[in-house]
Write a protein that holds these residues in place. Structure first.
Motif, short mmCIF file in Angstrom:
data_model
loop_
_atom_site.label_atom_id
_atom_site.label_comp_id
_atom_site.label_asym_id
_atom_site.label_seq_id
_atom_site.Cartn_x
_atom_site.Cartn_y
_atom_site.Cartn_z
N THR A 186 0.85 -1.19 0.00
CA THR A 186 0.00 0.00 0.00
C THR A 186 0.89 1.24 0.00
O THR A 186 2.10 1.16 -0.12
N PHE A 187 0.27 2.42 0.13
CA PHE A 187 1.02 3.66 0.09
C PHE A 187 1.77 3.89 1.41
O PHE A 187 1.24 3.64 2.49
N SER A 188 2.97 4.38 1.29
CA SER A 188 3.81 4.67 2.45
C SER A 188 3.44 6.04 3.02
O SER A 188 2.78 6.85 2.36
N MET A 194 2.52 13.41 0.09
CA MET A 194 2.45 14.07 -1.21
C MET A 194 1.01 14.33 -1.61
O MET A 194 0.67 15.39 -2.12
N ILE A 195 0.13 13.36 -1.33
CA ILE A 195 -1.29 13.54 -1.65
C ILE A 195 -1.92 14.58 -0.74
O ILE A 195 -2.66 15.47 -1.20
N PHE A 207 -6.89 11.72 -6.21
CA PHE A 207 -5.70 10.92 -5.96
C PHE A 207 -5.88 10.01 -4.76
O PHE A 207 -5.45 8.85 -4.78
N LEU A 208 -6.51 10.49 -3.68
CA LEU A 208 -6.70 9.66 -2.49
C LEU A 208 -7.60 8.47 -2.81
O LEU A 208 -7.34 7.35 -2.36
N GLU A 209 -8.63 8.69 -3.60
CA GLU A 209 -9.56 7.61 -3.91
C GLU A 209 -8.97 6.61 -4.89
O GLU A 209 -9.02 5.39 -4.66
N THR A 210 -8.43 7.09 -5.99
CA THR A 210 -8.02 6.18 -7.06
C THR A 210 -6.71 5.45 -6.76
O THR A 210 -6.46 4.39 -7.33
#
Length: 315
Positions: A186-188, A194-195, A207-210
């Motif tokens: 998953t995202f670090s 960055m988001i 960006f957070l959703e997709t």
């Protein structure tokens, strides 16, 4: 008419920050909603035994949440309503746990960035909590039909059944790797920063959703990978608690635009007066009701609550 005052703020903590006792209490409260008959369905209630012998209602009060999410999936995913609609939705779930199942705190969240490189190693998947996937066996669904997917393994959720869109065992399907089943990375925390740094609601939401949101759903797989019926898998609430937490963080770090709302890339296709629909569980309300949150924080760790002060219609 509902309003945004917060009379009883509740704290939402990362699942691992709960005491062992509170982790178990939360898990049992989640199961408890499946032991309550539906308030929304017109179907006759049937009673079945789950994998550990508990008497489960079909459809249940828990299934009401799956139904509501399923009904409005197209208008609440891939659209600006994704964040505000789910903010109200998880608060409704939190209130149902408190009202019907003895829970008395904010619902916990799963900070999957903490486990970003090997999510499957999190304690969440232990038999004490959410369990790992295990191959299903023929004839295990309520209608005795074969199933080729994967049950939730040994845990408090072993062999639970879902109602929507049709009765079936709840499944979870991870990727098969050389060392066993796993969830893709998953995202670090660095990537999430960055988001969160994006200085426009529409861009941030998209960006957070997709990216991190969709990645966790597809990684868990099975019912959890189907956006329409994803609440069937109980990890949904911890995942979306974390998504809402990141929106709250974004609002906190961008106070001058914290209550803005727009589409992306077209900023003219969404307004704060757009109505959000809850299919009889809760009054339909405009987006603006979800843009405010208690103490500019939405209840995460040391912070407030968001749910507008209206009666939950499934009571």
């Amino acid at each position: 008419m509902p309003h945004t005052s917060c009379r009883h703020p509740r704290v939402r903590r990362e699942f691992r920050e709960l005491s062992e006792h509170d982790r178990e209490r939360y898990i049992l409260a989640t199961v408890c909603l499946r032991e309550q008959p539906s308030r929304l369905s017109t179907r006759e209630t049937q009673w079945v035994r789950d994998g550990v012998g508990r008497k489960i209602a079909m459809p249940s009060l828990y299934d009401d949440f799956v139904y509501v999410h399923w009904r409005v999936a197209a208008e609440t995913h891939g659209t600006p309503q994704f964040l505000p609609w789910h903010r109200i939705f998880i608060s409704l779930y939190e209130r149902a746990l408190i009202r019907h199942c003895g829970w008395d705190e904010g619902i916990p969240f799963w900070d999957w960035s903490h486990d970003s490189q090997s999510p499957e190693t999190s304690i969440l998947w232990s038999a004490r909590f959410y369990g790992r996937p295990t191959p299903s066996t023929p004839g295990s669904s309520p209608d005795s039909s074969p199933s080729s997917s994967h049950f939730i393994g040994a845990s408090n959720f072993t062999h639970l059944f879902a109602t929507w869109p049709s009765p079936h065992p709840i499944d979870r399907n991870w990727v098969q790797g050389p060392q066993g089943t796993l969830i893709p990375a998953t995202f670090s925390p660095v990537e999430l920063e960055m988001i969160t740094g994006m200085a426009r609601y529409g861009l941030f939401r998209s960006f957070l959703e997709t990216l991190p949101h969709n990645l966790v759903h597809s990684g868990v797989g099975g019912d959890g990978g189907d956006f329409a019926t994803a609440p069937t898998n109980p990890i949904f609430w911890l995942h979306h608690g974390n998504i809402d937490r990141h929106w709250a963080r974004w609002q906190h770090h961008h106070l001058h635009i914290a209550h803005t709302y727009e589409g992306y890339p077209d900023s003219n296709n969404a307004t704060v007066d757009d109505m959000m629909h809850y299919s009889g569980m809760y009054p339909d309300v405009p987006v603006r009701y979800a843009l405010r949150y208690g103490n500019e924080s939405n209840g995460y760790d040391e912070e407030g609550d968001v749910l507008p002060d209206a009666e939950l219609l499934v009571s």
